[in-house]
Design a protein around this motif. Structure first.
Motif, PDB file in Angstrom:
ATOM      1  N   MET A 115       0.844  -1.187   0.000  1.00  0.00           N
ATOM      2  CA  MET A 115       0.000   0.000   0.000  1.00  0.00           C
ATOM      3  C   MET A 115       0.884   1.242   0.000  1.00  0.00           C
ATOM      4  SD  MET A 115      -3.058   0.917   2.604  1.00  0.00           S
ATOM      5  CE  MET A 115      -2.525   2.139   3.779  1.00  0.00           C
ATOM      6  N   SER A 116       0.547   2.191  -0.822  1.00  0.00           N
ATOM      7  CA  SER A 116       1.304   3.439  -0.936  1.00  0.00           C
ATOM      8  C   SER A 116       1.033   4.344   0.262  1.00  0.00           C
ATOM      9  CB  SER A 116       0.898   4.150  -2.233  1.00  0.00           C
ATOM     10  OG  SER A 116       1.488   5.422  -2.284  1.00  0.00           O
ATOM     11  N   ASP A 117       2.047   5.040   0.682  1.00  0.00           N
ATOM     12  CA  ASP A 117       1.913   5.979   1.802  1.00  0.00           C
ATOM     13  C   ASP A 117       2.209   7.375   1.250  1.00  0.00           C
ATOM     14  OD1 ASP A 117       1.954   7.464   4.105  1.00  0.00           O
ATOM     15  OD2 ASP A 117       3.252   6.093   5.208  1.00  0.00           O
ATOM     16  N   ARG A 118       1.203   7.998   0.666  1.00  0.00           N
ATOM     17  CA  ARG A 118       1.417   9.270  -0.033  1.00  0.00           C
ATOM     18  C   ARG A 118       1.773  10.437   0.884  1.00  0.00           C
ATOM     19  NH1 ARG A 118      -4.137  12.026  -1.386  1.00  0.00           N
ATOM     20  NH2 ARG A 118      -5.379  11.221   0.319  1.00  0.00           N
ATOM     21  N   PHE A 119       1.599  10.273   2.187  1.00  0.00           N
ATOM     22  CA  PHE A 119       1.914  11.355   3.116  1.00  0.00           C
ATOM     23  C   PHE A 119       3.177  11.099   3.936  1.00  0.00           C
ATOM     24  CE2 PHE A 119      -2.722  11.987   2.529  1.00  0.00           C
ATOM     25  CZ  PHE A 119      -2.679  13.277   2.024  1.00  0.00           C
ATOM     26  N   ALA A 120       3.921  10.041   3.636  1.00  0.00           N
ATOM     27  CA  ALA A 120       5.124   9.718   4.411  1.00  0.00           C
ATOM     28  C   ALA A 120       6.117  10.873   4.390  1.00  0.00           C
ATOM     29  CB  ALA A 120       5.771   8.439   3.884  1.00  0.00           C
ATOM     30  N   ALA A 121       6.385  11.433   3.223  1.00  0.00           N
ATOM     31  CA  ALA A 121       7.344  12.539   3.119  1.00  0.00           C
ATOM     32  C   ALA A 121       6.839  13.762   3.878  1.00  0.00           C
ATOM     33  CB  ALA A 121       7.609  12.886   1.654  1.00  0.00           C
ATOM     34  N   MET A 122       5.527  13.994   3.860  1.00  0.00           N
ATOM     35  CA  MET A 122       4.971  15.145   4.583  1.00  0.00           C
ATOM     36  C   MET A 122       5.172  14.974   6.085  1.00  0.00           C
ATOM     37  SD  MET A 122       1.096  16.728   4.786  1.00  0.00           S
ATOM     38  CE  MET A 122       0.857  16.735   3.028  1.00  0.00           C
ATOM     39  N   ARG A 123       4.940  13.772   6.597  1.00  0.00           N
ATOM     40  CA  ARG A 123       5.112  13.540   8.035  1.00  0.00           C
ATOM     41  C   ARG A 123       6.564  13.768   8.447  1.00  0.00           C
ATOM     42  NH1 ARG A 123       1.940   9.030   6.813  1.00  0.00           N
ATOM     43  NH2 ARG A 123       3.748   7.665   7.152  1.00  0.00           N
ATOM     44  N   VAL A 124       7.507  13.245   7.656  1.00  0.00           N
ATOM     45  CA  VAL A 124       8.932  13.401   7.974  1.00  0.00           C
ATOM     46  C   VAL A 124       9.321  14.881   7.930  1.00  0.00           C
ATOM     47  CG1 VAL A 124      11.269  12.903   7.139  1.00  0.00           C
ATOM     48  CG2 VAL A 124       9.558  11.076   7.247  1.00  0.00           C
ATOM     49  N   LEU A 125       8.896  15.588   6.885  1.00  0.00           N
ATOM     50  CA  LEU A 125       9.218  17.015   6.776  1.00  0.00           C
ATOM     51  C   LEU A 125       8.561  17.807   7.904  1.00  0.00           C
ATOM     52  CD1 LEU A 125      10.622  19.313   5.307  1.00  0.00           C
ATOM     53  CD2 LEU A 125       8.671  19.391   3.710  1.00  0.00           C
ATOM     54  N   ALA A 126       7.345  17.458   8.283  1.00  0.00           N
ATOM     55  CA  ALA A 126       6.660  18.165   9.380  1.00  0.00           C
ATOM     56  C   ALA A 126       7.466  18.058  10.675  1.00  0.00           C
ATOM     57  CB  ALA A 126       5.250  17.616   9.575  1.00  0.00           C
ATOM     58  N   VAL A 127       8.021  16.892  10.955  1.00  0.00           N
ATOM     59  CA  VAL A 127       8.838  16.721  12.164  1.00  0.00           C
ATOM     60  C   VAL A 127      10.089  17.592  12.066  1.00  0.00           C
ATOM     61  CG1 VAL A 127      10.227  15.096  13.515  1.00  0.00           C
ATOM     62  CG2 VAL A 127       7.945  14.444  12.735  1.00  0.00           C
ATOM     63  N   SER A 128      10.716  17.626  10.915  1.00  0.00           N
ATOM     64  CA  SER A 128      11.909  18.465  10.728  1.00  0.00           C
ATOM     65  C   SER A 128      11.585  19.938  10.957  1.00  0.00           C
ATOM     66  CB  SER A 128      12.477  18.243   9.327  1.00  0.00           C
ATOM     67  OG  SER A 128      13.567  19.087   9.091  1.00  0.00           O
ATOM     68  N   ILE A 129      10.477  20.386  10.402  1.00  0.00           N
ATOM     69  CA  ILE A 129      10.046  21.780  10.575  1.00  0.00           C
ATOM     70  C   ILE A 129       9.748  22.049  12.051  1.00  0.00           C
ATOM     71  CG2 ILE A 129       8.177  23.418  10.061  1.00  0.00           C
ATOM     72  CD1 ILE A 129       8.051  22.031   7.236  1.00  0.00           C
ATOM     73  N   ALA A 130       9.076  21.106  12.709  1.00  0.00           N
ATOM     74  CA  ALA A 130       8.749  21.271  14.133  1.00  0.00           C
ATOM     75  C   ALA A 130      10.018  21.378  14.974  1.00  0.00           C
ATOM     76  CB  ALA A 130       7.886  20.106  14.613  1.00  0.00           C
ATOM     77  N   LEU A 131      11.005  20.548  14.681  1.00  0.00           N
ATOM     78  CA  LEU A 131      12.263  20.613  15.431  1.00  0.00           C
ATOM     79  C   LEU A 131      12.984  21.934  15.191  1.00  0.00           C
ATOM     80  CD1 LEU A 131      13.476  16.936  15.007  1.00  0.00           C
ATOM     81  CD2 LEU A 131      12.691  18.034  17.125  1.00  0.00           C
TER      82      LEU A 131
END
Length: 164
Positions: free
Chosen positions: A1-17
């Motif tokens: 199954m494709s996870d089309r939001f995986a990159a968004m979740r990773v980038l969101a954590v980077s931005i939050a940090l």
């Protein structure tokens, strides 16, 4: 199954940090601050409403990540105004509910008392701990840093959400 939001979740954590590194404080008034106002504005919250901004911070980092990636964050901004609103959204978007390990960086949670935050590092089965990024963690009168990394217990959680 494709996870089309995986990159968004990773980038969101980077931005939050990155935001954590800015020593975000309530430096204007209770639930207001130089950095905090941008979170409130992105969530369409009136600045003078005194809303708790924990969920608005999570909304801001995800909307920022979505913008950078040319995607749309699927949770409406007003939904992030409170834990009960976000929980109702998750219950009607049941595919977003996390029911099993592992938790992933970028998963969103609602605590039993309604606080909203995000997972900053994966959590695996057998651990009772979550590694999080949390906003709205001090008061104006205390003058402390309001955006922090924390370790929390699963027993304090009500709802876990993964955008899918």
């Amino acid at each position: 199954m494709s996870d089309r939001f995986a990159a968004m979740r990773v980038l969101a954590v980077s931005i939050a940090l990155d935001e954590v590194g800015k020593n975000v404080r309530e430096d204007i008034a209770g639930n207001r601050g130089t950095h905090i106002d941008k979170y409130l504005k992105r969530a369409n919250s009136p600045l003078d409403a005194g809303h708790n901004w924990c969920g608005m911070f999570v909304n801001w980092v995800f909307m920022e990540a979505a913008s950078r990636l040319g995607q749309i964050f699927p949770i409406p901004p007003g939904t992030m105004w409170s834990g009960p609103k976000l929980k109702r959204w998750a219950e009607t978007n049941w595919e977003s509910m996390v029911w099993e390990f592992p938790l992933l960086a970028g998963d969103i949670y609602v605590m039993n008392k309604g606080h909203i935050g995000m997972v900053r590092a994966p959590t695996h089965e057998g651990s009772d701990l979550m590694f999080t990024i949390d906003g709205n963690q001090s008061t104006f009168t205390a003058g402390g840093i309001s955006l922090v990394q924390r370790t929390r217990s699963f027993s304090d959680m009500d709802t876990l959400i993964r955008i899918v």
